[in-house]
Design an enzyme around this catalytic site. Sequence first.
Site, PDB file in Angstrom:
ATOM      1  N   HIS A  47      31.960  44.919  43.690  1.00  0.00           N
ATOM      2  CA  HIS A  47      32.048  46.469  43.260  1.00  0.00           C
ATOM      3  C   HIS A  47      33.078  45.988  41.718  1.00  0.00           C
ATOM      4  CE1 HIS A  47      30.981  48.699  46.258  1.00  0.00           C
ATOM      5  NE2 HIS A  47      31.521  47.994  46.834  1.00  0.00           N
ATOM      6  N   TYR A 215      25.610  47.418  49.197  1.00  0.00           N
ATOM      7  CA  TYR A 215      24.502  47.580  47.895  1.00  0.00           C
ATOM      8  C   TYR A 215      23.719  46.895  47.090  1.00  0.00           C
ATOM      9  CZ  TYR A 215      29.298  44.555  46.999  1.00  0.00           C
ATOM     10  OH  TYR A 215      29.894  43.922  46.724  1.00  0.00           O
TER      11      TYR A 215
HETATM   12  C1  LIG Z   1      34.453  39.674  50.945  1.00  0.00           C
HETATM   13  C2  LIG Z   1      34.987  40.031  49.451  1.00  0.00           C
HETATM   14  C3  LIG Z   1      35.546  40.652  49.052  1.00  0.00           C
HETATM   15  C4  LIG Z   1      34.972  41.194  47.809  1.00  0.00           C
HETATM   16  N1  LIG Z   1      35.245  42.324  46.577  1.00  0.00           N
HETATM   17  C5  LIG Z   1      35.924  42.491  45.781  1.00  0.00           C
HETATM   18  C6  LIG Z   1      34.933  43.103  44.964  1.00  0.00           C
HETATM   19  O1  LIG Z   1      34.089  43.861  45.582  1.00  0.00           O
HETATM   20  N2  LIG Z   1      35.456  43.497  43.853  1.00  0.00           N
HETATM   21  C7  LIG Z   1      37.089  42.966  43.632  1.00  0.00           C
HETATM   22  O2  LIG Z   1      37.287  42.861  41.879  1.00  0.00           O
HETATM   23  N3  LIG Z   1      37.111  42.039  44.036  1.00  0.00           N
HETATM   24  C8  LIG Z   1      36.573  41.567  45.458  1.00  0.00           C
HETATM   25  N4  LIG Z   1      37.173  40.218  46.018  1.00  0.00           N
HETATM   26  C9  LIG Z   1      38.178  39.773  45.745  1.00  0.00           C
HETATM   27  C10 LIG Z   1      38.362  38.618  44.181  1.00  0.00           C
HETATM   28  O3  LIG Z   1      36.911  37.957  44.893  1.00  0.00           O
HETATM   29  C11 LIG Z   1      39.209  37.667  43.964  1.00  0.00           C
HETATM   30  O4  LIG Z   1      40.667  38.528  44.138  1.00  0.00           O
HETATM   31  C12 LIG Z   1      38.200  36.942  42.672  1.00  0.00           C
HETATM   32  O5  LIG Z   1      37.454  36.414  42.774  1.00  0.00           O
HETATM   33  C13 LIG Z   1      39.878  36.811  42.297  1.00  0.00           C
HETATM   34  O6  LIG Z   1      39.652  35.440  41.026  1.00  0.00           O
HETATM   35  P1  LIG Z   1      40.196  34.547  40.697  1.00  0.00           P
HETATM   36  O7  LIG Z   1      39.405  34.312  39.033  1.00  0.00           O
HETATM   37  O8  LIG Z   1      42.074  34.690  40.343  1.00  0.00           O
HETATM   38  O9  LIG Z   1      40.482  33.500  41.482  1.00  0.00           O
HETATM   39  P2  LIG Z   1      39.405  32.782  42.137  1.00  0.00           P
HETATM   40  O10 LIG Z   1      37.540  33.582  42.076  1.00  0.00           O
HETATM   41  O11 LIG Z   1      39.715  31.788  43.280  1.00  0.00           O
HETATM   42  O12 LIG Z   1      38.692  31.297  41.298  1.00  0.00           O
HETATM   43  C14 LIG Z   1      39.223  30.448  41.076  1.00  0.00           C
HETATM   44  C15 LIG Z   1      39.239  28.718  40.207  1.00  0.00           C
HETATM   45  O13 LIG Z   1      39.654  27.793  40.771  1.00  0.00           O
HETATM   46  C16 LIG Z   1      39.148  26.736  40.269  1.00  0.00           C
HETATM   47  N5  LIG Z   1      40.671  26.042  40.728  1.00  0.00           N
HETATM   48  C17 LIG Z   1      40.931  26.059  42.146  1.00  0.00           C
HETATM   49  N6  LIG Z   1      41.705  24.904  41.935  1.00  0.00           N
HETATM   50  C18 LIG Z   1      41.651  24.857  41.575  1.00  0.00           C
HETATM   51  C19 LIG Z   1      42.565  22.895  41.280  1.00  0.00           C
HETATM   52  N7  LIG Z   1      43.375  22.115  41.358  1.00  0.00           N
HETATM   53  N8  LIG Z   1      42.389  21.869  39.287  1.00  0.00           N
HETATM   54  C20 LIG Z   1      41.536  22.870  38.146  1.00  0.00           C
HETATM   55  N9  LIG Z   1      40.137  23.977  39.431  1.00  0.00           N
HETATM   56  C21 LIG Z   1      40.610  24.917  40.309  1.00  0.00           C
HETATM   57  C22 LIG Z   1      38.161  27.553  41.475  1.00  0.00           C
HETATM   58  O14 LIG Z   1      36.993  26.198  41.147  1.00  0.00           O
HETATM   59  C23 LIG Z   1      37.804  28.555  40.725  1.00  0.00           C
HETATM   60  O15 LIG Z   1      36.475  28.747  39.864  1.00  0.00           O
HETATM   61  C24 LIG Z   1      36.636  40.501  47.572  1.00  0.00           C
HETATM   62  C25 LIG Z   1      37.069  38.825  47.945  1.00  0.00           C
HETATM   63  C26 LIG Z   1      36.160  38.762  49.146  1.00  0.00           C
HETATM   64  C27 LIG Z   1      36.715  37.858  49.627  1.00  0.00           C
END
Ligand SMILES: Cc1cc2nc3c(=O)[nH]c(=O)nc-3n(C[C@H](O)[C@H](O)[C@H](O)COP(=O)(O)OP(=O)(O)OC[C@H]3O[C@@H](n4cnc5c(N)ncnc54)[C@H](O)[C@@H]3O)c2cc1C
EC number: 1.14.13.114
Length: 385
Positions: A47, A215
């Site tokens: 979403h 959805y």
């Molecule tokens: C079932 C489910 C449904 C969800 N639905 C929604 C929704 O509808 N809307 C919403 O806003 N959020 C939703 N979320 C939450 C959302 O998915 C996360 O909050 C979001 O992806 C976080 O983004 P981020 O960039 O902080 O981390 P991540 O998406 O985890 O990205 C981290 C990145 O860092 C990289 N990485 C990790 N460790 C290292 C390392 N040591 N060295 C180099 N690279 C590294 C990874 O490969 C990755 O590409 C949902 C989560 C779940 C589990």
Amino acid sequence: MSQSPRIAVVGAGLGGAAAAKLLLQEGFNVRVYEQAPSFSRLGAGIHVGPNVMKILRRIGIEDALNQQGSHPDYWYSRHWQTGDVLAQIPLGDYAVKEYGASYLTVHRGDFHALLIEALPDSVMAYGKHLTKVEDRGHVVVMHFADGTTEEADIVIGADGVNSRIREELLGPELPKYAGYLAHRAVFPTPEVKAGMLPFDACVKWWSDDRHMMTYFVTGKADELYYVTGVPVEQWDLDDRWLPSSKDEMREAFSGWHPTVQALIDATVEVTKWSLLERDPLPLWSRGRLVLLGDACHPMKPHMAQGAAMAIEDGAMLARCLKEVGASNHELAFALYEANRAERASKVQRISHDNTWLRTNEDPSWCFGYDVFNVPLAEPKVKVAA
Ligand SMILES: Cc1cc2nc3c(=O)[nH]c(=O)nc-3n(C[C@H](O)[C@H](O)[C@H](O)COP(=O)(O)OP(=O)(O)OC[C@H]3O[C@@H](n4cnc5c(N)ncnc54)[C@H](O)[C@@H]3O)c2cc1C
């Protein structure tokens, strides 16, 4: 620090990619280090609320995402067996009118691809798994699994829930397993037998102890997605996700409404994910290191705001660095945290409490805390220099 401080973003998920783009737009010298060798279109939907869409407008991909996504008029809560409506939350035109941008559901791979495409290839370094980060005071040295090292003046930990940079700041600590797993499957809509989808697609089906949200993930409504919340006491934290199966789904949703059964029958591939959360951190930065997104505040998905908070973080961090100057990074980080911590912690807490929002028949559950009225990433709280 030189005239043009080097800002390293570790992790190119939704949060890191958005932050990198916004920093580039503010004129910073940015490099992104991502452990994956490349990205693929993983089977999951997301979403995206008006708070995020307004930031994507600034990035320049709002129109493209609007083209990609589906715009449900309502989000319905329905009874697991009878299909009766338990609650009905207006989205569609209502969201645009109330919050100044659309609310959509989309394939997260398509959303992520748009963010990555917005970044010049020259700033991206793939296959770079960060193993260690050393803040030496005048510079940060990053060590990667391929044996290389890189230096930067500022390092942003956008490396997700098991963040290596969070560990550097606060010591080793695993996120908490929230006691639920989420099955996730995307499949072509025509696979769902004709007549078995009598309702709008954006529905959360509820029983007393579990739910299934469905959805569309494309504007053409040719792909459907479901995501569940199923209580399972134990989870091995080494695995963030595992393959699941139709049989497992049938067992978990035995006796549910025929629409749910049709969705399970139509499933091509399904995975199950552990839901993780963490209490608010005592600090978001130290020295030249700073966190954003799940690295900082992972949350249960029950407000659909985890990625939204990560993207809002990036927008605020870029604004604070611009306002204060990257050479004054500690003040910029203090300003960033002062402007983000309260909101992110509140959304974290409500996401936790909202696990059983089914019982709340007042549709304002989502709007009660005015989450879509993002303060457009303008720092409001000031910090004394
Ligand atoms: C079932 C489910 C449904 C969800 N639905 C929604 C929704 O509808 N809307 C919403 O806003 N959020 C939703 N979320 C939450 C959302 O998915 C996360 O909050 C979001 O992806 C976080 O983004 P981020 O960039 O902080 O981390 P991540 O998406 O985890 O990205 C981290 C990145 O860092 C990289 N990485 C990790 N460790 C290292 C390392 N040591 N060295 C180099 N690279 C590294 C990874 O490969 C990755 O590409 C949902 C989560 C779940 C589990």
